[in-house]
Design a protein around this motif. Structure first.
Motif: not given
Length: 337
Positions: A52-57, A60-66, A89-93, A111-117
């Motif tokens: 789920v975290a990988e799909a949100l990141r 392009p329509a979601l772009a949860f990059d932070l 940072t693009s949608t402000g959500m 599971p860890t999220l260090t591979g994504l963030y």
């Protein structure tokens, strides 16, 4: 990754976000959605935590990059939860991911999220250090970063035993004495920067709290034997207050009449000072008469000026009597006569 700056209003509604997310993950990945206080929370299954975290990141329509933060929650008998906050940072959500950690209180693992963030590395170490939640695949949870290496237990768990509060119920003015393995008291020297000891205000506040909040001593069965041996609780019995004697009722005596004030004596007249006598005027010196020219011309006046005896018959015949040397005449009147 995003190519624009954050906007004031979110670009996606919660329904749109869920529709886009459903194209990337299984239907069982999100077990529930909560939209309260302008915050969208996705309840994620632990098996789909990373997906789920990988799909949100990556979408392009979601772009949860932070990656904002991550922390743990103690649910007591239900185990633990882990919450991760992501921001676009693009949608402000902003969206919250919440998952129940499998393994219960004995062996919680997620599971860890260090591979994504990369920002999840440090925060997962803090969560493990305070709650004991293992993150599978993390590059290294040790050494401990918030506690000392030989610290035993997980301080933010609700069942963590506070030994100092058993030895001295809260509020306590100071912690109990520190002992080593043999039971000897450890005396530490206060160095520069250490916290000062209790003040008079702390003592007064503790005494007041004891009077307001009276607590019963804990049962011996609830306190481990090691704590009881090292820090025994000494409860001094409080002395019972003595009953105050009832005041005796004494009849008040009638007030005596006040004596009339005596008249004040009249002040004696002060005698007037006598006038000082005026000083007598000093006598003026008599003027010295100088012989004038008229007196030299008159034989009678010159004869009166000299002390001539009447018996001296030769005065008018040209003979002078014997006179003292100081009375010698200075003029030539005698020659003429």
């Amino acid at each position: 990754m995003s190519d624009v700056l954050a906007t004031a209003a979110p670009a996606l509604e919660p329904a749109d976000l869920l529709r886009v997310l459903a194209t990337h993950v299984d239907e069982r990945a999100v077990t529930g959605v909560t939209d309260e206080y302008d915050t969208l929370t996705l309840h994620v299954s632990a098996d789909h935590w990373v997906a789920v975290a990988e799909a949100l990141r990556d979408d392009p329509a979601l772009a949860f990059d932070l990656f904002d933060c991550l922390f743990g929650v103690d649910n007591r008998e239900d185990g633990f939860r882990v919450v991760a906050v992501l921001y676009s940072t693009s949608t402000g959500m902003r969206v919250l991911l919440e998952a129940n950690v499998p393994g219960g209180r004995e062996a919680p693992v997620l599971p860890t999220l260090t591979g994504l963030y990369a920002g999840a590395n440090w925060m997962e170490r803090e969560t493990w250090d305070m709650f004991g939640i293992e993150f599978e695949g993390h590059p290294g949870l040790t050494p401990r970063i918030l506690n000392v290496e030989n610290f035993e237990g997980w301080p933010l768990r609700k069942d963590f035993f506070l030994a100092s509060r058993v030895a001295k119920p809260w509020p306590g003015v100071k912690e109990p004495i520190e002992t080593d393995e043999d039971g000897n008291v450890i005396e530490r020297e206060t160095l520069l920067g250490d916290a000062p000891g209790p003040t008079d205000l702390d003592q007064a506040m503790a005494d007041h709290a004891k009077q307001v909040n009276v607590r019963e001593p804990a049962d011996e069965a609830e306190v481990p034997e090691a704590i009881v041996e090292t820090a025994p609780v000494e409860v001094e019995p409080e002395p019972e207050p003595e009953p105050e004697p009832e005041p005796e009722v004494v009849a008040e005596p009638e007030p005596e009449p006040e004596p009339e004030p005596e008249p004040e004596p009249e002040p004696e007249p002060v005698p007037e000072p006598e006038p000082e006598p005026e000083p007598e005027p000093e006598p003026e010196p008599e003027p010295v008469q100088e012989p004038s020219a008229q007196a030299a011309e008159s034989p009678e006046a010159s004869a009166a000026a000299w002390p001539i005896a009447e018996e001296d018959e030769g005065v008018w015949e040209g003979e002078l009597p014997d006179l003292p040397p100081d009375d010698e005449p200075t003029s030539g009147d005698a020659g003429e006569r």
